[in-house]
Scaffold this active site. Sequence first.
Site, PDB file in Angstrom:
ATOM      1  N   HIS A  94     -28.584  10.924 -44.495  1.00 28.26           N
ATOM      2  CA  HIS A  94     -29.859  10.151 -44.393  1.00 28.26           C
ATOM      3  C   HIS A  94     -29.981   9.110 -43.406  1.00 28.26           C
ATOM      4  O   HIS A  94     -28.963   8.383 -43.329  1.00 28.26           O
ATOM      5  CB  HIS A  94     -30.442   9.801 -45.898  1.00 28.26           C
ATOM      6  CG  HIS A  94     -29.655   8.662 -46.583  1.00 28.26           C
ATOM      7  ND1 HIS A  94     -29.804   7.184 -46.420  1.00 28.26           N
ATOM      8  CD2 HIS A  94     -28.336   8.717 -47.520  1.00 28.26           C
ATOM      9  CE1 HIS A  94     -28.727   6.578 -46.996  1.00 28.26           C
ATOM     10  NE2 HIS A  94     -28.115   7.469 -47.835  1.00 28.26           N
ATOM     11  N   ASP A  96     -32.381   6.646 -43.549  1.00 31.03           N
ATOM     12  CA  ASP A  96     -32.779   5.434 -43.890  1.00 31.03           C
ATOM     13  C   ASP A  96     -31.794   4.460 -44.542  1.00 31.03           C
ATOM     14  O   ASP A  96     -30.565   5.021 -44.890  1.00 31.03           O
ATOM     15  CB  ASP A  96     -33.961   5.480 -44.945  1.00 31.03           C
ATOM     16  CG  ASP A  96     -33.516   6.146 -46.301  1.00 31.03           C
ATOM     17  OD1 ASP A  96     -32.521   6.996 -46.166  1.00 31.03           O
ATOM     18  OD2 ASP A  96     -33.724   5.585 -47.469  1.00 31.03           O
ATOM     19  N   ASP A 156     -24.272   3.104 -44.704  1.00 32.03           N
ATOM     20  CA  ASP A 156     -25.160   3.939 -45.714  1.00 32.03           C
ATOM     21  C   ASP A 156     -26.397   4.364 -45.285  1.00 32.03           C
ATOM     22  O   ASP A 156     -27.183   3.594 -45.230  1.00 32.03           O
ATOM     23  CB  ASP A 156     -24.952   3.259 -47.108  1.00 32.03           C
ATOM     24  CG  ASP A 156     -25.761   4.012 -48.191  1.00 32.03           C
ATOM     25  OD1 ASP A 156     -26.090   5.129 -48.017  1.00 32.03           O
ATOM     26  OD2 ASP A 156     -26.123   3.442 -49.340  1.00 32.03           O
ATOM     27  N   GLU A 190     -33.881   8.464 -48.737  1.00 32.50           N
ATOM     28  CA  GLU A 190     -33.002   8.753 -49.501  1.00 32.50           C
ATOM     29  C   GLU A 190     -32.871   7.626 -50.506  1.00 32.50           C
ATOM     30  O   GLU A 190     -32.697   7.695 -51.840  1.00 32.50           O
ATOM     31  CB  GLU A 190     -31.642   9.168 -49.077  1.00 32.50           C
ATOM     32  CG  GLU A 190     -30.796   9.652 -49.960  1.00 32.50           C
ATOM     33  CD  GLU A 190     -29.833   8.608 -50.707  1.00 32.50           C
ATOM     34  OE1 GLU A 190     -29.147   8.740 -51.778  1.00 32.50           O
ATOM     35  OE2 GLU A 190     -29.698   7.277 -50.401  1.00 32.50           O
ATOM     36  N   GLU A 191     -33.054   6.446 -49.882  1.00 32.52           N
ATOM     37  CA  GLU A 191     -32.837   5.102 -50.852  1.00 32.52           C
ATOM     38  C   GLU A 191     -33.875   4.817 -51.954  1.00 32.52           C
ATOM     39  O   GLU A 191     -33.292   4.012 -52.821  1.00 32.52           O
ATOM     40  CB  GLU A 191     -32.541   3.849 -49.927  1.00 32.52           C
ATOM     41  CG  GLU A 191     -31.324   4.122 -49.081  1.00 32.52           C
ATOM     42  CD  GLU A 191     -29.923   3.767 -49.671  1.00 32.52           C
ATOM     43  OE1 GLU A 191     -29.938   3.723 -51.019  1.00 32.52           O
ATOM     44  OE2 GLU A 191     -28.685   4.144 -49.007  1.00 32.52           O
ATOM     45  N   ASP A 213     -22.101  11.097 -47.439  1.00 36.62           N
ATOM     46  CA  ASP A 213     -22.966   9.903 -48.086  1.00 36.62           C
ATOM     47  C   ASP A 213     -21.825   9.311 -49.165  1.00 36.62           C
ATOM     48  O   ASP A 213     -22.395   8.499 -49.909  1.00 36.62           O
ATOM     49  CB  ASP A 213     -24.309  10.413 -48.641  1.00 36.62           C
ATOM     50  CG  ASP A 213     -25.090   9.298 -48.788  1.00 36.62           C
ATOM     51  OD1 ASP A 213     -24.847   8.157 -48.278  1.00 36.62           O
ATOM     52  OD2 ASP A 213     -26.013   9.506 -49.471  1.00 36.62           O
ATOM     53  N   HIS A 396     -25.182  -1.668 -49.475  1.00 37.77           N
ATOM     54  CA  HIS A 396     -26.608  -2.504 -50.088  1.00 37.77           C
ATOM     55  C   HIS A 396     -26.326  -3.692 -50.122  1.00 37.77           C
ATOM     56  O   HIS A 396     -26.728  -4.421 -50.817  1.00 37.77           O
ATOM     57  CB  HIS A 396     -27.015  -2.031 -51.204  1.00 37.77           C
ATOM     58  CG  HIS A 396     -27.321  -0.624 -51.277  1.00 37.77           C
ATOM     59  ND1 HIS A 396     -28.120   0.161 -52.425  1.00 37.77           N
ATOM     60  CD2 HIS A 396     -27.010   0.527 -50.443  1.00 37.77           C
ATOM     61  CE1 HIS A 396     -28.273   1.463 -52.222  1.00 37.77           C
ATOM     62  NE2 HIS A 396     -27.619   1.780 -51.052  1.00 37.77           N
TER      63      HIS A 396
HETATM   64 ZN   LIG Z   1     -26.461   6.594 -49.160  1.00 35.47          ZN
END
Ligand SMILES: [Zn+2]
Length: 429
Positions: A94, A96, A156, A190-191, A213, A396
Site C-alpha cells: 500500500h 498510503d 509502512d 489501506e490505513e 506489509d 505509526h
Molecule cells: Zn501497512
Amino acid sequence: MPASYTSALAESLAPDVLARFLRYVRVDTQSRRDRKSSPSTSGQLELGRVLVAELEEAGLEDVDLDENGYVRGTLPANGSGGGGEANVIGLIAHMDTSPDAPGHGVEPIVHRSYDGGVIVLPREGTVLDPAAMPELADKLGHDIVTGSGDTLLGADDKAGVAEIMAGVAHLAAHPELPRPTLRVAFTPDEEIGEGATLFDVERFGARCAYTLDGSEIGELQDETFSAASAVLTVRGVEVHPGQATGKLVNALRLAAQIVAALPSATLTPETTADREGFIHPHEMTGTAGKAEVRFILRDFDDDLLKNHVALLERTAKQVTAAEPRARLELNVRDQYHNMQRVLSATPDVTDAAEAAIRAEGIEPIRRPIRGGTDGSKLSEMGLPTPNIFTGGHEYHSVREWASVQDMAAAAAVVVRLAEVWSRDGHGDG
Ligand SMILES: [Zn+2]
C-alpha cells in the site's frame, strides 16, 4: 559479504531497494479518514505516477494508474519450461501512510552500520532506545533508516513498495531467472481500512497474491483477526436539571454503566494476547439526552467473535432494562474475517511463501496478526493473500525505523517466490 546480509542476492538488491525507499518516503501519502473519494489524498496519486513511470522503465507491461488510485503492472512469465508459466501471482503493497502520526515533510536518515546504542534523532528529542526495542537490539551492523524525529518514516508500507519494485525490476533485467506471470498492485487508503474496497480482483486476474506489509524479518502471516464494529446508542429523557426530579433519564450515565458492566480483567486489548479476542470501547460521546459508544470487537475465531457481540448486546440490555424510559440501539457491522478460513483451503499459497523465505536462508516466523491486512478482505473476495515481512518497525510513530539489510532480504524473497511458483508441479491444483 558482511554477515548482516541474508544472501549475495540480497546484498546486490540493497542499493536499489534503499534508493527507491528514500524516494518514496519523501512523498506525503498520508491517508485521511471519512474519505469522499478514492484515494483520500492527492499525495497518493503523486506517488502512484512515480511508480507507474518506474514500472514502465523496469519493463513491465499493462502499467496503469486507475481512476481510484490503484497502480497495476504485469511482468509476463518468461517461458522457462518449468511448467509454472500458467500461474499468475500477485504482489501487493500500500502507498498510503497512517493518519496517526505526522506524515508531511519526511526527511529520512540512514544510520550506517548500527553500533547497538541509542539512536538520537535531530528533532523533538525523539530517540530509538534498543532497551525498549528488542528488534533493534538485534540489528548490530545493519544500516538503519529513520525519520528525523518529527514524522513517521513510512516504512509502512513504502518498504513493501520498494521491495516489490526492486524484486520485479531485478527479474525483468534477468530473463534467465525463472518466473510465473507477476501482477503488481499498489493500493491506496489501506490505513483507513479501504485498501481492498475498490480492488478489482477479477481484472487483477491472479490465482493468489502476497502483501508485503509485515514487520520483522521472517514473518509470514496467514491468520488475521475476524472483526466487527458496533455503535451503541442510548436515548434518555433530557430535562433542565432544575426541574429534573423524577423525570430526567441520563443517557450518558447509562452508557457509562454499560461500559463499566463489560468485563475489564479479560476481553480487553490491554489484558489479552496471542489468540485471545476482545471488546474494545474506543469512543464515547453524548449529552444527557443521547449518548453514543463506539466499539471494535475482535477474535481469531468467528464463533467467539459472535459470542463477544452477544455479550455486548446482553450487557447493554440488562443495564437499560432498569430504566424503561431509556431507548437502546445497537448497530453491529461485519468488518473482515480471519484469512485462515480461505488460506487453509489453498495451502500451496502459504507453502510457496514459506519455501521462498527458507530459500533466502531465513527461518519463517508464523504468528497470527492481531489486526487485519488488505489480504483479509482480498482473501474473502476470492484472492488468497497472506502477508510477508518488510523489515520495518514501530509503525505509526515518529520512532518508525527499517533495516536496509532486512528490506533487501524481502526483495530477495520476491525473486525467490517467482522461482518457487515457476517450478514444475507448483500450482497445478
Ligand atoms: Zn501497512
